[in-house]
Design a protein around this motif. Structure first.
Motif, PDB file in Angstrom:
ATOM      1  N   TYR A 216       0.835  -1.245  -0.159  1.00  0.00           N
ATOM      2  CA  TYR A 216      -0.088   0.051  -0.004  1.00  0.00           C
ATOM      3  C   TYR A 216       0.844   1.358   0.071  1.00  0.00           C
ATOM      4  O   TYR A 216       2.052   1.339   0.429  1.00  0.00           O
ATOM      5  CB  TYR A 216      -0.902   0.070   1.081  1.00  0.00           C
ATOM      6  CG  TYR A 216      -1.989  -1.069   1.120  1.00  0.00           C
ATOM      7  CD1 TYR A 216      -3.244  -0.776   0.619  1.00  0.00           C
ATOM      8  CD2 TYR A 216      -1.650  -2.303   1.635  1.00  0.00           C
ATOM      9  CE1 TYR A 216      -4.160  -1.937   0.519  1.00  0.00           C
ATOM     10  CE2 TYR A 216      -2.716  -3.092   1.836  1.00  0.00           C
ATOM     11  CZ  TYR A 216      -4.006  -3.342   1.043  1.00  0.00           C
ATOM     12  OH  TYR A 216      -4.601  -4.199   1.102  1.00  0.00           O
ATOM     13  N   PHE A 217       0.243   2.320  -0.249  1.00  0.00           N
ATOM     14  CA  PHE A 217       0.789   3.673  -0.490  1.00  0.00           C
ATOM     15  C   PHE A 217       0.042   4.744   0.283  1.00  0.00           C
ATOM     16  O   PHE A 217      -1.017   4.898   0.062  1.00  0.00           O
ATOM     17  CB  PHE A 217       1.271   4.248  -1.898  1.00  0.00           C
ATOM     18  CG  PHE A 217       1.595   5.462  -1.886  1.00  0.00           C
ATOM     19  CD1 PHE A 217       3.195   5.834  -1.856  1.00  0.00           C
ATOM     20  CD2 PHE A 217       0.851   6.710  -2.475  1.00  0.00           C
ATOM     21  CE1 PHE A 217       3.466   6.959  -1.975  1.00  0.00           C
ATOM     22  CE2 PHE A 217       1.114   7.967  -2.520  1.00  0.00           C
ATOM     23  CZ  PHE A 217       2.542   8.170  -2.058  1.00  0.00           C
ATOM     24  N   THR A 218       0.804   5.588   1.111  1.00  0.00           N
ATOM     25  CA  THR A 218       0.213   6.702   1.613  1.00  0.00           C
ATOM     26  C   THR A 218       1.156   7.852   1.505  1.00  0.00           C
ATOM     27  O   THR A 218       2.223   7.688   2.142  1.00  0.00           O
ATOM     28  CB  THR A 218      -0.375   6.410   3.045  1.00  0.00           C
ATOM     29  OG1 THR A 218      -1.190   7.603   3.219  1.00  0.00           O
ATOM     30  CG2 THR A 218       0.561   6.326   4.039  1.00  0.00           C
ATOM     31  N   ASP A 219       0.528   9.031   1.399  1.00  0.00           N
ATOM     32  CA  ASP A 219       1.222  10.256   1.622  1.00  0.00           C
ATOM     33  C   ASP A 219       0.380  11.158   2.492  1.00  0.00           C
ATOM     34  O   ASP A 219       0.698  12.269   2.555  1.00  0.00           O
ATOM     35  CB  ASP A 219       1.861  11.056   0.246  1.00  0.00           C
ATOM     36  CG  ASP A 219       0.751  11.374  -0.554  1.00  0.00           C
ATOM     37  OD1 ASP A 219      -0.481  11.100  -0.165  1.00  0.00           O
ATOM     38  OD2 ASP A 219       0.932  11.826  -1.811  1.00  0.00           O
ATOM     39  N   GLN A 220      -0.432  10.812   3.330  1.00  0.00           N
ATOM     40  CA  GLN A 220      -1.350  11.374   4.131  1.00  0.00           C
ATOM     41  C   GLN A 220      -1.363  11.005   5.541  1.00  0.00           C
ATOM     42  O   GLN A 220      -2.291  10.243   5.933  1.00  0.00           O
ATOM     43  CB  GLN A 220      -2.784  11.339   3.611  1.00  0.00           C
ATOM     44  CG  GLN A 220      -2.779  11.760   2.260  1.00  0.00           C
ATOM     45  CD  GLN A 220      -2.743  13.077   1.831  1.00  0.00           C
ATOM     46  OE1 GLN A 220      -3.364  13.984   2.511  1.00  0.00           O
ATOM     47  NE2 GLN A 220      -2.195  13.607   0.952  1.00  0.00           N
ATOM     48  N   LEU A 221       0.182  11.293   5.956  1.00  0.00           N
ATOM     49  CA  LEU A 221       0.171  10.692   7.405  1.00  0.00           C
ATOM     50  C   LEU A 221      -0.210  11.899   8.414  1.00  0.00           C
ATOM     51  O   LEU A 221       0.198  12.995   8.095  1.00  0.00           O
ATOM     52  CB  LEU A 221       1.945  10.413   7.440  1.00  0.00           C
ATOM     53  CG  LEU A 221       2.184   9.269   6.710  1.00  0.00           C
ATOM     54  CD1 LEU A 221       3.831   9.315   6.878  1.00  0.00           C
ATOM     55  CD2 LEU A 221       1.689   7.959   6.876  1.00  0.00           C
ATOM     56  N   SER A 222      -0.464  11.351   9.606  1.00  0.00           N
ATOM     57  CA  SER A 222      -0.684  12.005  10.741  1.00  0.00           C
ATOM     58  C   SER A 222      -0.161  11.191  11.956  1.00  0.00           C
ATOM     59  O   SER A 222      -0.294  10.161  12.170  1.00  0.00           O
ATOM     60  CB  SER A 222      -2.087  12.582  11.040  1.00  0.00           C
ATOM     61  OG  SER A 222      -2.939  11.379  11.013  1.00  0.00           O
ATOM     62  N   PRO A 223       0.279  11.966  13.021  1.00  0.00           N
ATOM     63  CA  PRO A 223       0.578  11.186  14.346  1.00  0.00           C
ATOM     64  C   PRO A 223      -0.473  10.530  14.991  1.00  0.00           C
ATOM     65  O   PRO A 223      -1.742  11.015  14.949  1.00  0.00           O
ATOM     66  CB  PRO A 223       1.143  12.320  15.124  1.00  0.00           C
ATOM     67  CG  PRO A 223       1.193  13.394  14.149  1.00  0.00           C
ATOM     68  CD  PRO A 223       0.394  13.483  13.514  1.00  0.00           C
ATOM     69  N   VAL A 224      -0.329   9.272  15.466  1.00  0.00           N
ATOM     70  CA  VAL A 224      -1.239   8.642  16.184  1.00  0.00           C
ATOM     71  C   VAL A 224      -1.804   9.483  17.409  1.00  0.00           C
ATOM     72  O   VAL A 224      -0.865  10.153  18.117  1.00  0.00           O
ATOM     73  CB  VAL A 224      -1.077   7.118  16.563  1.00  0.00           C
ATOM     74  CG1 VAL A 224      -1.099   6.348  15.355  1.00  0.00           C
ATOM     75  CG2 VAL A 224      -0.096   7.219  17.127  1.00  0.00           C
ATOM     76  N   LYS A 225      -3.143   9.343  17.778  1.00  0.00           N
ATOM     77  CA  LYS A 225      -3.613  10.024  19.004  1.00  0.00           C
ATOM     78  C   LYS A 225      -2.929   9.288  20.242  1.00  0.00           C
ATOM     79  O   LYS A 225      -2.950   9.950  21.287  1.00  0.00           O
ATOM     80  CB  LYS A 225      -4.970  10.159  19.014  1.00  0.00           C
ATOM     81  CG  LYS A 225      -5.593  11.107  17.821  1.00  0.00           C
ATOM     82  CD  LYS A 225      -6.986  11.331  18.054  1.00  0.00           C
ATOM     83  CE  LYS A 225      -7.653  12.004  16.933  1.00  0.00           C
ATOM     84  NZ  LYS A 225      -6.989  13.020  15.817  1.00  0.00           N
TER      85      LYS A 225
END
Length: 186
Positions: free
Chosen positions: A125-134
């Protein structure tokens, strides 16, 4: 493709049932009528995530790999749990190993990792939409990783130095290089 070289299984002997893999030895009938043995590793499958930070860096983890007797840098990856969808595994492994999550996961491909002796199918899989886990996710009790974020150029250098030395991560770098060249075309 058709199965003109199919090897018909005559007998299967279970040798080992492990936590991750199972080993069996099959007696097979070859296309020429002869009988041979095949050692087969059964694996539940796995996922890997090509993850890019907002700073355009590739998310990698360093992990010691006992079969290699060394640490290497890899894209985040992990084994499918029984009945688990690959997308769910991808998010779980991304969160556990990197501290990042995403709401946008794009399926890239799947491939067999070692078809000469194993049936492991790896979903990429690919993602360039990362955010830190809560909330920080816990690694497996026997898993130790360190997070790295590298540019494509840095990662390519690590391939030459064999710090990146596995096919899924090399594939990821080729995928990114191709994706960047397509995005930069007039």
């Amino acid at each position: 493709m058709h199965n003109k070289f199919e090897e018909k299984t005559l007998k299967t002997e279970q040798i080992f049932q492990g936590k991750v893999v199972h080993l069996q030895v099959d007696d097979v009938l070859l296309p020429n009528g002869e009988v041979s043995k095949r050692e087969v590793i059964k694996h539940p499958g796995a996922v890997a995530v090509i993850a890019i930070t907002p700073e355009k860096k590739i998310v990698l983890v360093e992990q010691y790999r006992k079969p290699l007797e060394k640490s290497i840098l890899e894209i985040p990856a992990g084994k499918l749990e029984l009945g688990e969808q690959p997308e769910v595994t991808a998010i779980r492994e991304l969160e556990e190993e990197t501290g990042y999550t995403t709401e946008k996961l794009e399926f890239v491909t799947s491939f067999y990792t070692s078809p000469g002796f194993a049936d492991e199918l790896l979903y990429v899989y690919f993602t360039d939409q990362l955010s830190p886990v809560k909330e920080e996710k816990k690694l497996d009790d026997d898993e130790f990783v360190e997070l790295f974020e590298l540019t494509l150029e840095e990662a390519e250098k690590f391939v030459l130095e064999e710090k990146i030395h596995d096919v899924k991560t090399v594939y990821a770098l080729l995928f990114l290089k191709d994706k960047l060249s397509w995005n930069n075309r007039p």
